[in-house]
Design a protein around this motif. Structure first.
Motif, mmCIF file in Angstrom:
data_model
loop_
_atom_site.group_PDB
_atom_site.id
_atom_site.type_symbol
_atom_site.label_atom_id
_atom_site.label_comp_id
_atom_site.label_asym_id
_atom_site.label_seq_id
_atom_site.Cartn_x
_atom_site.Cartn_y
_atom_site.Cartn_z
ATOM 1 N N LEU A 154 0.826 -1.205 0.000
ATOM 2 C CA LEU A 154 0.000 0.000 0.000
ATOM 3 C C LEU A 154 0.863 1.258 0.000
ATOM 4 O O LEU A 154 0.580 2.225 -0.712
ATOM 5 C CB LEU A 154 -0.930 -0.008 1.219
ATOM 6 N N PHE A 155 1.940 1.210 0.786
ATOM 7 C CA PHE A 155 2.828 2.366 0.822
ATOM 8 C C PHE A 155 3.472 2.607 -0.541
ATOM 9 O O PHE A 155 3.485 3.735 -1.053
ATOM 10 C CB PHE A 155 3.913 2.147 1.884
ATOM 11 N N VAL A 156 3.983 1.549 -1.129
ATOM 12 C CA VAL A 156 4.641 1.695 -2.434
ATOM 13 C C VAL A 156 3.648 2.194 -3.465
ATOM 14 O O VAL A 156 3.926 3.120 -4.246
ATOM 15 C CB VAL A 156 5.241 0.346 -2.882
ATOM 16 N N LYS B 183 -6.133 1.063 8.236
ATOM 17 C CA LYS B 183 -6.216 1.738 9.521
ATOM 18 C C LYS B 183 -4.938 2.514 9.859
ATOM 19 O O LYS B 183 -4.966 3.709 10.135
ATOM 20 C CB LYS B 183 -6.515 0.693 10.606
ATOM 21 N N ALA B 184 -3.824 1.780 9.853
ATOM 22 C CA ALA B 184 -2.578 2.386 10.303
ATOM 23 C C ALA B 184 -1.785 2.986 9.152
ATOM 24 O O ALA B 184 -0.680 3.478 9.352
ATOM 25 C CB ALA B 184 -1.734 1.339 11.026
ATOM 26 N N ALA B 185 -2.369 2.971 7.961
ATOM 27 C CA ALA B 185 -1.584 3.356 6.787
ATOM 28 C C ALA B 185 -1.082 4.786 6.872
ATOM 29 O O ALA B 185 0.057 5.080 6.474
ATOM 30 C CB ALA B 185 -2.419 3.170 5.526
ATOM 31 N N ALA B 191 5.646 8.080 8.960
ATOM 32 C CA ALA B 191 6.914 7.633 9.540
ATOM 33 C C ALA B 191 7.921 7.305 8.445
ATOM 34 O O ALA B 191 9.106 7.654 8.537
ATOM 35 C CB ALA B 191 6.667 6.414 10.417
ATOM 36 N N ARG B 192 7.459 6.668 7.403
ATOM 37 C CA ARG B 192 8.387 6.286 6.333
ATOM 38 C C ARG B 192 8.871 7.499 5.557
ATOM 39 O O ARG B 192 10.005 7.532 5.080
ATOM 40 C CB ARG B 192 7.698 5.306 5.396
#
Lengths: 204, 204
Positions: A154-156, B183-185, B191-192
């Motif tokens: 999801l981050f990528v 939820k935590a995305a 943070a990233r």
DNA sequence: CCCTTGTAGTTGACACTGTCTACTTCACGG
DNA sequence: CCGTGAAGTAGACAGTGTCAACTACAAGGG
């Protein structure tokens, strides 16, 4: 006077092709069922025999766009190094968005019909996203749960998708971002994604 | 029968308010100049005395949306630590997108009128982006060129914008992403981003 | 004072759109 | 041979953005 006959389902196929052509040339907002019918020289109601509504035609187009997108991602140059492979996937992603901006917007940007009503569209979309999850799961970073991989995916996806959207839409133009700043943005973003996931340092 | 008089420019203001209300309630696609006129009990052409076209009304709305967005970013809880300050800005960004999804889509998602034709809209957009650039320039990372800061800003914006878009649109639903993964995305992404920019390690 | 000018608002029309209903055509299977 | 269902046609309706022509009215100059 009877029309020259078409095989059953031929008109459906022709509608999809014509609609895709219209979007590619003039954008989504220029797409109308009546225009499709007009170009195919059939009555304005003929397409309704194959698509219950404009949204249904759109959903079919989006499903195809996802499939083509997934194919483009799979056609990336393969590498045995998982990190390089994921970078290649990122590049393929950007390249596709650049080459088919209207289709990209069709998939992600536009107001889409409710996915729940169009399972085929959802299936193709999931397949495309699955490629990313697979590439991430292959990264050598010790054992990671499936949930953790999904978080990473999801981050990528967010990062790549966000940049692709900005580069594609007029957003960059809207904030008067100089073109020079956009030039290296893609590779830079990919490098930073790698860093955030813990890739070994790239070439100096 | 003459209408009860309005001060000059009153109708313009009323149109903007009514249009914003329509978008907030029913979404952008439900917005039409005629509907606005109907709700204000004026003729369908009255709005045209204040907006040359639907796009011009839209551009004015977008300009206001950017301004409100910028205000929300500026109203974030301030911190003397630049890293914390940028994180707060990211949180304010997500919070605004969550609280005003239609407005967010109005700014970034929808098909917008050509920015070059609407300088006021561009000005507000630049101002909003400028806040991000400023926060990034304040980060203590040794001397960095203005260009480098812009690159960083573009990266940060891409990531946050990408995730916000995915969370807002049906994209996540389309790929059947489980809610738990979303939820935590947001905090994870922030943070990233910090890590990618070289922030000191956060709280354990 | 009249008379022009400009602005805000009105009505009416036009060409579009998606979609509903009703009609025709025609191949195929009992 | 006859129905039956699918594919295509024709017409209508409400809705849209936009153009053109008209009216009301306030302000200002001669």
């Amino acid at each position: 006077m009877p029309k020259p006959k078409l095989k059953p389902q031929d008109l459906r196929e022709a509608c999809l092709a014509e609609a895709a052509a219209i979007i590619e040339r003039d954008g989504l907002e220029a797409l109308s069922l009546r225009e499709v019918a007009r170009r195919l020289a059939v009555s304005h109601q003929a397409p309704y025999k194959h698509f219950a509504s404009r949204d249904h035609l759109l959903a079919a187009l989006v499903a195809r766009a996802y499939a083509a997108f997934a194919s483009a991602l799979e056609a990336r140059p393969r590498s045995s190094d998982p990190w390089a492979d994921m970078a290649a996937m990122g590049e393929a992603y950007f390249a596709y968005a650049r080459a088919h901006p209207r289709q990209y917007r069709l998939m992600f940007g536009a107001k889409l019909p409710d996915p729940a009503d169009h399972p085929e569209m959802m299936r193709e979309a999931k397949a495309a996203f699955g490629l990313l999850e697979k590439a991430i799961a292959a990264l050598p970073r010790g054992p990671r749960s499936r949930g953790a991989c999904r978080h990473d995916a999801l981050f990528v996806w967010s990062t790549i998708h966000g940049l692709a959207t900005i580069l594609l839409t007029d957003s960059a133009q809207t904030i008067a971002m100089p073109r020079a700043a956009l030039k290296a943005a893609e590779s830079e973003a990919l490098a930073r994604i790698g860093a955030a996931l813990g890739a070994p340092a790239g070439p100096p």
